[in-house]
Design an enzyme around this catalytic site. Structure first.
Site, PDB file in Angstrom:
ATOM      1  N   CYS A   1     -14.936   7.762 106.831  1.00  0.00           N
ATOM      2  CA  CYS A   1     -14.883   6.471 106.142  1.00  0.00           C
ATOM      3  C   CYS A   1     -14.276   6.622 104.768  1.00  0.00           C
ATOM      4  O   CYS A   1     -14.744   7.407 103.931  1.00  0.00           O
ATOM      5  CB  CYS A   1     -16.304   5.900 106.029  1.00  0.00           C
ATOM      6  SG  CYS A   1     -16.374   4.445 104.960  1.00  0.00           S
TER       7      CYS A   1
ATOM      8  N   ASP B   1      -9.514   0.833 103.915  1.00  0.00           N
ATOM      9  CA  ASP B   1     -10.028   1.860 104.818  1.00  0.00           C
ATOM     10  C   ASP B   1      -9.086   1.948 105.995  1.00  0.00           C
ATOM     11  O   ASP B   1      -8.395   0.993 106.312  1.00  0.00           O
ATOM     12  CB  ASP B   1     -11.445   1.492 105.286  1.00  0.00           C
ATOM     13  CG  ASP B   1     -12.166   2.666 105.910  1.00  0.00           C
ATOM     14  OD1 ASP B   1     -13.025   3.257 105.208  1.00  0.00           O
ATOM     15  OD2 ASP B   1     -11.857   3.004 107.074  1.00  0.00           O
TER      16      ASP B   1
ATOM     17  N   SER C   1      -7.888  13.372 104.571  1.00  0.00           N
ATOM     18  CA  SER C   1      -9.333  13.354 104.806  1.00  0.00           C
ATOM     19  C   SER C   1      -9.948  14.735 104.922  1.00  0.00           C
ATOM     20  O   SER C   1     -11.173  14.879 104.888  1.00  0.00           O
ATOM     21  CB  SER C   1      -9.641  12.570 106.080  1.00  0.00           C
ATOM     22  OG  SER C   1      -9.154  11.257 105.930  1.00  0.00           O
TER      23      SER C   1
ATOM     24  N   HIS D   1     -16.555   0.161 108.306  1.00  0.00           N
ATOM     25  CA  HIS D   1     -17.556   0.901 109.045  1.00  0.00           C
ATOM     26  C   HIS D   1     -18.958   0.325 108.874  1.00  0.00           C
ATOM     27  O   HIS D   1     -19.904   0.854 109.431  1.00  0.00           O
ATOM     28  CB  HIS D   1     -17.587   2.364 108.563  1.00  0.00           C
ATOM     29  CG  HIS D   1     -16.298   3.080 108.773  1.00  0.00           C
ATOM     30  ND1 HIS D   1     -15.964   3.738 109.937  1.00  0.00           N
ATOM     31  CD2 HIS D   1     -15.205   3.215 107.974  1.00  0.00           C
ATOM     32  CE1 HIS D   1     -14.763   4.262 109.830  1.00  0.00           C
ATOM     33  NE2 HIS D   1     -14.267   3.947 108.640  1.00  0.00           N
TER      34      HIS D   1
END
Lengths: 610, 376
Positions: A383, A364, A325, A370
């Site tokens: 996300c 996810d 991420s 989310h």
């Protein structure tokens, strides 16, 4: 009989005269013979013998230069030269090598291993060269040998300077180490300049700046006798010491980072954003480089090599990790700059993402999803679905081309050797290396820094610094060339200096990254409690995709090894960024909770906050 | 008679000349010896790397040898003749003694320890052998043939073999040649000389068997010194380098690098000629050879002036032996003869050879200054 002797004195005299004449002729002929030979030697052969005479009498002895000292940015010594006694042998002058080695071994208690090493060295060197047998003799060994020295012709103790690394494992991967010159290096090093040098930089700064650290060997022209003993100095050329290097590294900050990594294998890098100075270059575990200087034993070396933690592995430069991420801010910026989407663009996150006409679900990290997320929230909450979608919208080509500008997929060009380029996948790359077309699903996972993508900690830190610098490319380097004048070793690789970015886009991304720390929903909100400055950051958790088949079954170990890598990138202060940090803790689990605090410690100390 | 014409070309009509003549010193020969001795100090000063201690010892030895020479010059040649057999006999006995003691001692021995100094009987034989042969042949019809010749050969061979067995090939060679020279001057027929040389040539392979390993090595070395540059060929290679690097005009006095740097072994003794050649070059070598030849010429002149067979033969033999010294030493240093331990006469450092040589010159002076004046 003598009674009857009738001597004819006149005849005797005549014979004598004739014999004298004959003898004189013989004398003259033989004398001329001597003269002819002398003419042959002194006239005909003069040039030849004069050359031989010169070679005979002048022997050149090298004077090894003092190796440059390596300092950190505050003048603390990272690599020093300390006095050391070396036991040396000149094979030519040793009458019985086996016996000598046996006696020395008993006398000085030399490990068999050293003797073997020496024997291996022996045939590679010239007979009249000086070869070290044992480095770093103790005072007791020096004393013991001094007493019996007359009984060991060709063996002597040499007092010289030898490298010492006071910080040991702390900087082993950045400073590197010197070691004995090996056979390979013997062929490639400039021979004249390494006469009298035993050591050469093997890794890190020691290797990259070898040409500057080593200095220039001086020499003394000795008139010698037939025993090669110098009896008169004809000419002396002083060696030029190596250049002292002042690193950008901050050893205190380095120690903080290294200590903070305790419990994990990993890496931490900190770069001063305005200059590119690397302040932290921590790869854990490190190793003590000092034994390498004296020739590390093969058992000790094997242990290091075979250790599961790979202490010899330079994770900062050569460790290639999926960025996870931590890639998202860059992907988001790619979307904005390519005008594929706006900052306000929202995506509904049901907890998974599906490509059209495909049953495969890209999950996810948050079960249940989310909900409807903006780009800002997608970064704050990390996300995945938002970025699956964005990547799909952008396509791999635009994604690849944009990320490449931040230096992903290529060496940072830092002034060290052996850097790995990481991997930024593209259609072309896949066709070339795997002879396969690019699949849409691969674009999707590239959006969250998974799949083929691999980055080194140095790359990640550099990209972060460049982002914080609003597109002005930060070039990391370790040697402060202004403080170390006269360097010959090439500086860092020149880069495209500027990535054209829209200021508003950068501000939006940075604000989102600030909220990763400073908002209630941020993935690293714990770090923001009581923080007296604004930090911009992004957490990352990279899946460890494979477990090697060979690995022994060990429940705890496997479980640990299967855990995700924890990543964290950050820079601060957010409104005037000074320091960019990248941290990777292997198998650390969640980036925010494991890697984040490490980065925070570094930044706090850098900014002078307790 | 033309030989007897008294042409003293160097007659000095002065009180010094009268004084030297009263000392029974032959002035031309004495001047030549002084000249070469002076040269010897200069070379030795350089070869010993300006070691004054060496020069001092050399001075003392030269002085003692000079005194010995003058003492011998005073002795009437008749006395030499009288004691020839005795001196020869003593010498051979001492040689046997050395050999026997060497058997009980360790390894090679050449000298007898007389407490105060060491005495080398082989040195004594260098003089007493030609004396013996000259005496023996002067008692017989010349030219020698038959039994006297056989005995003469035996008289030469005995000490030669004894010295060679020590082993001291160089001295043996000199002793043999001193005896042989006397035999030659006595008129040994060319036919015998020819067949003797032929015999020696033929028996060389057999003689080879009797040589010791190191003696053979010296001959191998002479043939190919470069085969073992750091071992057996070392002496010759280094001395050739020293001489060759001197060139035509030399490196100048004290300018020899090879001997100073200890490359050249025995630079003060047997290989001193290399130092000289390096420093003074070809011209210097030529000058030295001429100086030696002048001394030899004077000696030959003395032998031609000698008035009886004994002195004539002895003077001739000693003269020629002196040349053999010069030739063998220089020949070995410049690499045309095997390395045998023969010093450069009158120049090399070392006491015994100096005494022996000047003893020879003393005898020559005695022969020349004790002549009866013949009516012309």
């Amino acid at each position: 009989m003598s009674g009857y002797v009738l001597k004819n004195s006149l005849a005797e005299q005549r014979i004598f005269l004739s014999r004298i004449i004959a003898a004189f002729v013989l004398i003259v002929v033989l004398s001329v013979g001597l003269l002819v030979r002398l003419v042959y030697l002194q006239v005909v052969g003069h040039t030849h013998y004069a050359t031989l005479a010169k070679e005979n009498s002048i022997k050149i002895a090298p004077l090894a230069p003092t190796r440059g000292i390596i300092y950190d940015r505050n003048g603390k010594i990272l690599a020093d030269n300390i006095p050391s006694y070396t036991l040396e042998l000149v094979p030519e002058q040793v009458p019985n090598m086996d016996e000598t080695l046996r006696n020395l071994k008993n006398l000085l208690d030399i490990p068999e291993e050293k003797i073997e090493q020496f024997r291996e060295h022996l045939p590679r060197n010239k007979r009249f060269a000086t070869i070290p047998l044992l480095l770093r003799l103790s005072e007791a060994q020096v004393a013991a040998f001094s007493v019996v020295r007359p009984y060991f012709p060709g063996v002597d103790i040499h007092a010289g300077l030898v490298r010492y690394y006071p910080y040991g494992e702390l900087v082993s991967h950045v400073v590197g180490y010197v070691g004995r010159i090996n056979e390979q290096e013997l062929k490639t090093l400039p021979e004249a300049n390494y006469q009298g040098s035993y050591h050469v930089g093997k890794s890190g700064i020691e290797s990259a700046y070898e040409v500057d650290l080593h200095g220039t060997t001086g020499y003394v022209e000795n008139e010698t006798n037939a025993q090669s003993r110098p009896i008169n100095i004809v000419n002396e050329f002083d060696p030029v010491p190596g250049i002292n290097l002042h690193l950008t590294l901050d050893i205190d900050l380095q120690k903080t980072a290294y200590d903070a990594l305790e419990g994990y294998n990993g890496a931490a890098v900190a770069i001063a954003i305005k200059t590119g100075e690397v302040l932290v270059f921590a790869s854990r575990p490190g190793f003590d480089p000092n034994p390498f200087v004296y020739g590390i034993g093969s058992k000790a070396y094997k242990d290091l090599q075979e250790s599961e933690d790979q202490p010899l592995f330079n994770r900062v430069l050569r460790g290639q990790y999926p960025p996870g991420s931590t890639m998202k801010p860059f992907v988001a910026l790619a979307g904005l700059e390519n005008e594929a989407i706006s900052f306000q663009h929202r995506v509904f996150c049901p907890g998974a993402y599906q490509l059209p006409n495909s049953p495969h679900k890209f999950r996810d990290w948050k079960k249940g999803g989310h909900g409807s997320v903006s780009m800002e929230n997608a970064i704050i909450e990390s996300c995945d679905v938002y970025f699956y979608s964005l990547a799909q919208t952008l396509g791999i080509d635009r994604l690849h081309d944009f990320l490449q500008k931040f230096g992903f997929g290529e060496e940072t060009g830092i002034d060290l050797k052996g850097e790995k380029p990481g991997l930024l996948p593209s259609r072309e790359w896949k066709r070339k290396t795997q002879n396969q077309e690019w699949y849409p699903g691969e674009t999707v996972i590239t959006g969250i820094g998974q799949g083929f993508t691999q980055v080194t900690p140095m790359q990640l830190a550099r990209a972060t610094a460049t982002l914080a610098n609003r597109g002005r490319v930060v070039q990391p380097f370790l040697v402060n060339r202004a403080l170390s004048p006269g360097l010959v070793a090439p500086a860092t690789f020149p880069r495209e200096p500027l990535i054209p970015l829209k200021d508003a886009n950068v501000t939006n991304i940075i604000n989102a990254m600030v909220n990763v720390i400073h908002s209630a929903r941020g993935t690293a909100k714990a770090l923001g409690l009581g923080l007296p400055y604004k930090m911009a950051a992004k957490t990352g958790t990279a899946q460890v995709f494979t477990v090697k088949q060979k690995e022994k079954y060990n429940e705890d170990q496997i479980k640990f090894k299967l855990r995700d890598h924890a990543l964290f990138i950050a820079f601060a202060p957010a409104d005037n960024p000074r320091l960019a940090v990248a941290v990777i803790a292997e198998n650390g689990g969640h980036g925010g909770s494991v890697a984040g605090p490490i980065a925070k410690k570094i930044i706090n100390q850098y900014l002078g906050i307790k | 008679m033309q030989l007897e014409t008294n042409t003293e070309e160097f007659v000095v009509h002065s009180w010094l000349g009268d004084f030297l003549r009263k000392l029974h010193i032959d002035i031309p020969l004495f001047l030549g010896l002084l000249l070469i001795s002076g040269l010897s100090f200069a070379i030795l000063y350089s070869a010993s790397t300006q070691n004054m201690d060496v020069l001092y010892k050399h001075l003392v030895r030269s002085g003692l040898a000079l005194v010995f020479m003058i003492v011998l010059a005073h002795i009437n040649p008749y006395q030499f003749k009288r004691y020839s057999l005795f001196l020869y006999g003593i010498g051979v006995v001492l040689l046997l003694a050395v050999l026997v003691m060497g058997e009980f001692g360790k390894g090679a021995q050449r000298w007898l320890d007389l407490g105060l100094f060491r005495f080398q009987p082989s040195e004594m034989l260098k003089i007493s052998t030609p004396m013996m042969i000259a005496w023996y042949l002067s008692e017989h019809v010349l030219p020698p043939r038959g039994k006297p010749l056989g005995i003469t050969v035996l008289l030469i061979t005995a000490p030669t073999l004894l010295i060679a067995k020590q082993p001291d090939l160089g001295t043996a060679l000199l002793v043999a040649s001193s005896g042989a020279a006397v035999l030659f001057f006595a008129g040994l027929s060319w036919r015998i000389i020819g067949s003797l040389l032929a015999f020696l040539g033929a028996s060389a392979p057999i003689l080879w068997q009797f040589l010791r390993d190191y003696q053979r090595n010296r001959i191998y070395t002479l043939l190919n010194p470069e085969a073992d540059p750091m071992g057996k060929g070392y002496h010759i290679i280094q001395s050739k380098i020293a001489i060759g690097s001197g060139g035509i005009s030399g490196k100048g006095w004290l300018g020899s690098s090879q001997s100073k740097l200890d490359f050249l072994p025995e630079s003060s003794t047997d290989f001193i000629f290399a130092v000289f050649a390096e420093e003074f070059g070809l011209f210097g070598c030529l000058g030295l050879l001429v100086l030696y030849l002048l001394i030899i010429s004077r000696c030959i002149y003395i032998s031609l002036q000698a008035q009886d067979t004994y002195t004539r033969l002895l003077a001739g033999g000693l003269s020629f032996t002196f040349f053999v010294y010069v030739f063998v030493n220089i020949g070995m240093v410049i690499g045309i003869l095997p390395v045998v331990g023969v010093p450069l006469p009158l120049i090399s450092y070392g006491g015994t050879s100096m005494v022996t040589l000047l003893a020879g010159f003393g005898i020559l002076m005695s022969i020349h200054t004790h002549r009866k004046l013949l009516p012309t």
